[in-house]
Design an enzyme around this catalytic site. Sequence first.
Site: not given
Ligand code: BG6
Length: 473
Positions: A178, A372
């Site tokens: 990201e 993701e």
């Molecule tokens: C993304 C990241 O922004 O979102 C992850 O690459 C992160 O590292 C994921 O865990 C989810 O966000 P959060 O804050 O709910 O863990």
Amino acid sequence: MFPENFLWGAAMAANQCEGAYREGGRGLSCVDLLPDAAHGRWDMLYHPEKYLDTEFAYYPSRRATDFYHRFPEDIRLLAEMGIKAFRTSISWPRIFPQGDETEANEEGLAFYDRLFAECRRYGIEPVVTLCHFDTPYALTQKYGAWKDRRMIDFYCRYCRTVLERYRGIVRYWIPFNEINMITHIPFLGGGLLVAKEENPQQAVYQAAHHQLVAGANAVRLAHEIDPDNRVGCMLAAGSFYPYSCRPEDVMASIEKNHENYLFIDVQSRGAYPSYAKRMFAEKGVRLAAEDGDEALLRENTVDYIAFSYYSSRLIGTSEEALKNVADGNAVTTLRNPYLAITDWGRQIDPVGLRITMNDLYDRYQKPLFVVENGLGCEDRVEEDGSVRDDYRIDYTRQHIRQMAEAMADGVECMGYLPWGTIDLISAGGGEMKKRYGFVYVDLDNEGQGTLERRKKQSYEWYQRVIASNGEEL
Ligand code: BG6
């Protein structure tokens, strides 16, 4: 519906699962200094300088879910689920504990030798992020991290080391997780302490330029070391919608999308976009670049566009619109009245995935890779030991359907890697309560628990999805 070679998989990151923060010669990472949610980690993310010299009882990432010791069990669970690709990151301070050494830490490399061998044993393709919120903290202390141009050399040495070591073992690489996050959470994104800066925007975009040059070097090295390597950029995606058809709202959404596209325009098209000039002028940013940067960026563009997607975002200009905000994954977004929202304030928009994929593919015309996506929420272990996460199944099903729609629209997509497939520490809140996995890990927000792994209901569901190549949703 999905091509035979579609990469169904799982995504995790060293900083949120490995733990063992002082083992195997590992140095400190910025993420090790983030205290738990109870101590206001969100505030820490935005004002790290207030917390750095303060003692807290518990730092979740230091032990995390102990993947460092438990990876054989975790990879076995993922293999049994049928995954074809596993995204994780290499922890930079495991390989170069201080970040600026000339010799790599052999023990750190040996750990990833074992991890990738384990993946290969099950026929799982590793997808490796070179830096996922894991800048060696010593580099922040000594150089101010990415605001210093010398970081490019340190990072390149690290890249060369692992690219050579894992030649023929890892083929899919992502230089930075990201990359646009540096503008929102500069400490995690780039080890930056921007409050100390006269113009924080200057520091952030200068650091971003260094990361973009470093990333282009990673592409160059990866292709030189093994022409079969495939390197992708990685965007925290989720298109901004305009709040209304008011022209000012539409223009605001274009500008907000530009702020994210800027990074991918450089990494995929090979140059700063034309709108950058005005954007930088308005932010008071003057980039210091060196001879050779332009050619390097132009000649070393990425092979694919990886991205995370949790939700769309919304921007408007009227007072009324600005009243109601939500969490857009470290990005502030307006509340979209048409969308459901999670307990953590994140909106749910499966169609937004199709929209985002169309936007990205129209713009770059390169294969996309969903690396993701997922639902972060609280799970309950029932008396019979089951975790009935039908809400997660529903979320994932709807997103896969919309991804399929985007592919039917003509978007090329390499694979789907749901986030945090085995529960891990959340990045934003630094907590365990917010879980993403298809596998439950017995650990709570205070660090208590046996760390035992347990399949959730979603585990078998996803297993069937993969076995049927997406036919059985
Ligand atoms: C993304 C990241 O922004 O979102 C992850 O690459 C992160 O590292 C994921 O865990 C989810 O966000 P959060 O804050 O709910 O863990």
